[in-house]
Design a protein around this motif. Structure first.
Motif, PDB file in Angstrom:
ATOM      1  N   THR A 183       1.746   6.499  10.574  1.00 40.66           N
ATOM      2  CA  THR A 183       0.834   7.635  10.438  1.00 40.66           C
ATOM      3  C   THR A 183       0.978   8.225   9.032  1.00 40.66           C
ATOM      4  N   PRO A 184       0.044   9.085   8.604  1.00 42.98           N
ATOM      5  CA  PRO A 184       0.168   9.718   7.287  1.00 42.98           C
ATOM      6  C   PRO A 184       1.493  10.461   7.119  1.00 42.98           C
ATOM      7  N   ALA A 185       1.961  11.115   8.185  1.00 43.80           N
ATOM      8  CA  ALA A 185       3.218  11.857   8.107  1.00 43.80           C
ATOM      9  C   ALA A 185       4.401  10.912   7.877  1.00 43.80           C
ATOM     10  N   ILE A 186       4.396   9.790   8.598  1.00 44.48           N
ATOM     11  CA  ILE A 186       5.473   8.812   8.426  1.00 44.48           C
ATOM     12  C   ILE A 186       5.420   8.213   7.027  1.00 44.48           C
ATOM     13  N   MET A 187       4.205   7.911   6.544  1.00 45.47           N
ATOM     14  CA  MET A 187       4.074   7.343   5.197  1.00 45.47           C
ATOM     15  C   MET A 187       4.634   8.294   4.145  1.00 45.47           C
ATOM     16  N   THR A 188       4.436   9.578   4.340  1.00 46.77           N
ATOM     17  CA  THR A 188       4.983  10.569   3.403  1.00 46.77           C
ATOM     18  C   THR A 188       6.506  10.469   3.360  1.00 46.77           C
ATOM     19  N   ASP A 189       7.114  10.254   4.533  1.00 46.79           N
ATOM     20  CA  ASP A 189       8.577  10.181   4.607  1.00 46.79           C
ATOM     21  C   ASP A 189       9.132   8.882   4.027  1.00 46.79           C
ATOM     22  N   ILE A 190       8.369   7.800   4.141  1.00 47.48           N
ATOM     23  CA  ILE A 190       8.901   6.493   3.711  1.00 47.48           C
ATOM     24  C   ILE A 190       8.187   5.962   2.461  1.00 47.48           C
ATOM     25  N   SER A 211      -5.486   8.685   4.843  1.00 46.14           N
ATOM     26  CA  SER A 211      -5.709   9.868   5.689  1.00 46.14           C
ATOM     27  C   SER A 211      -6.164   9.529   7.109  1.00 46.14           C
ATOM     28  N   ALA A 212      -6.282   8.244   7.434  1.00 47.17           N
ATOM     29  CA  ALA A 212      -6.699   7.847   8.780  1.00 47.17           C
ATOM     30  C   ALA A 212      -5.596   8.180   9.790  1.00 47.17           C
ATOM     31  N   GLU A 213      -5.935   8.077  11.061  1.00 48.15           N
ATOM     32  CA  GLU A 213      -4.967   8.405  12.120  1.00 48.15           C
ATOM     33  C   GLU A 213      -3.742   7.504  12.052  1.00 48.15           C
ATOM     34  N   ARG A 214      -3.960   6.231  11.752  1.00 48.56           N
ATOM     35  CA  ARG A 214      -2.874   5.258  11.617  1.00 48.56           C
ATOM     36  C   ARG A 214      -3.245   4.242  10.552  1.00 48.56           C
ATOM     37  N   LEU A 215      -2.240   3.609   9.993  1.00 53.65           N
ATOM     38  CA  LEU A 215      -2.467   2.677   8.890  1.00 53.65           C
ATOM     39  C   LEU A 215      -3.336   1.502   9.302  1.00 53.65           C
ATOM     40  N   GLY A 216      -3.204   1.068  10.551  1.00 53.94           N
ATOM     41  CA  GLY A 216      -3.980  -0.065  11.030  1.00 53.94           C
ATOM     42  C   GLY A 216      -5.470   0.187  11.070  1.00 53.94           C
ATOM     43  N   ALA A 217      -5.867   1.457  10.983  1.00 56.82           N
ATOM     44  CA  ALA A 217      -7.291   1.808  11.012  1.00 56.82           C
ATOM     45  C   ALA A 217      -7.921   1.782   9.625  1.00 56.82           C
ATOM     46  N   VAL A 218      -7.110   1.538   8.617  1.00 57.87           N
ATOM     47  CA  VAL A 218      -7.595   1.504   7.237  1.00 57.87           C
ATOM     48  C   VAL A 218      -8.013   0.075   6.882  1.00 57.87           C
ATOM     49  N   THR A 219      -9.235  -0.090   6.417  1.00 58.92           N
ATOM     50  CA  THR A 219      -9.763  -1.426   6.098  1.00 58.92           C
ATOM     51  C   THR A 219      -8.923  -2.131   5.046  1.00 58.92           C
ATOM     52  N   ARG A 220      -8.484  -1.384   4.040  1.00 61.24           N
ATOM     53  CA  ARG A 220      -7.684  -1.978   2.967  1.00 61.24           C
ATOM     54  C   ARG A 220      -6.398  -2.608   3.496  1.00 61.24           C
TER      55      ARG A 220
END
Length: 215
Positions: A56-63, A125-134
């Protein structure tokens, strides 16, 4: 006469030195992948998720730093072994040798594209990384990168076999690369990326042991 002997000695030494350096690079190729595995495990432990698509965006911020670390080490691991492949086949003649060279260069190119895409995901900014096309595109391009690495090993192994250089080793590497490549494509990334480095290692050891094999 002395000058002629010196020239002959230099001509003989240069291929041997080049062969040894190329062999050493290929033989050491598993080491960057070991660093990658450690970096990846650190990132997974920090994120608390097993599938990167669930980040998630929050987890990505941490890692964020761990994520960047993974996508710096990952391409470097592939490039390290690819340098050995490039050195091995850059001056060899024949369609198979050229195929190995082209596939190696395309493999590195795909990995660099995948790396750029993954590094751009640190602020999604999507709900989860898997939802991002890139993310999906980056994953597919990364898979293609390793499929091309298998192709390079198949062509390269056969080129060495047909040229009389590392005949047995070249054939074994080509066969294993073909089998693993089929499994990897059929399973859509079923073979762990670091496995490719073991075939590079095999070629490297063969080159180091061989005598009088120009690189």
């Amino acid at each position: 006469m002395t000058s002629q002997k010196a020239t002959m000695a230099t001509t003989t030494a240069e291929p041997t030195v080049g062969r040894s350096r190329t062999g050493l690079i290929l033989a050491l190729s598993p080491l960057p992948f070991a660093v990658l595995v450690i970096t990846l495990l650190t990132a997974v432990a920090a994120s608390g998720v097993e599938d990167s698509g669930d980040i998630t965006p929050a987890i990505m911020t941490d890692i964020r730093l761990q994520w960047i670390g993974v996508w710096i080490v990952y391409p470097l691991a592939l490039i390290f072994g690819s340098v050995g492949m490039f050195r091995l086949f850059r001056s060899r003649r024949g369609a198979l040798a050229r195929g190995a060279l082209v596939a190696t260069c395309l493999s590195v190119g795909c990995m660099l594209v995948s790396t750029a895409l993954n590094l751009s995901l640190t602020g999604f900014s999507a709900e989860r990384l898997g939802a991002v096309t890139r993310y999906d595109v980056a994953l597919e391009v990364s898979l293609v990168s390793f499929w091309l690495a298998w192709v390079a090993l198949i062509c390269g192994g056969l080129a060495l076999r047909l040229s009389g250089v590392l005949r047995r080793t070249g054939l074994v590497v080509a066969i294993l690369a073909a089998l693993l490549g089929i499994v990897d494509v059929a399973g859509h990334g079923a073979v762990p990326p670091f496995v490719v480095s073991f075939l590079w290692l095999t070629l490297g050891i063969g080159l180091i042991k061989a005598r009088g094999v120009p690189s």
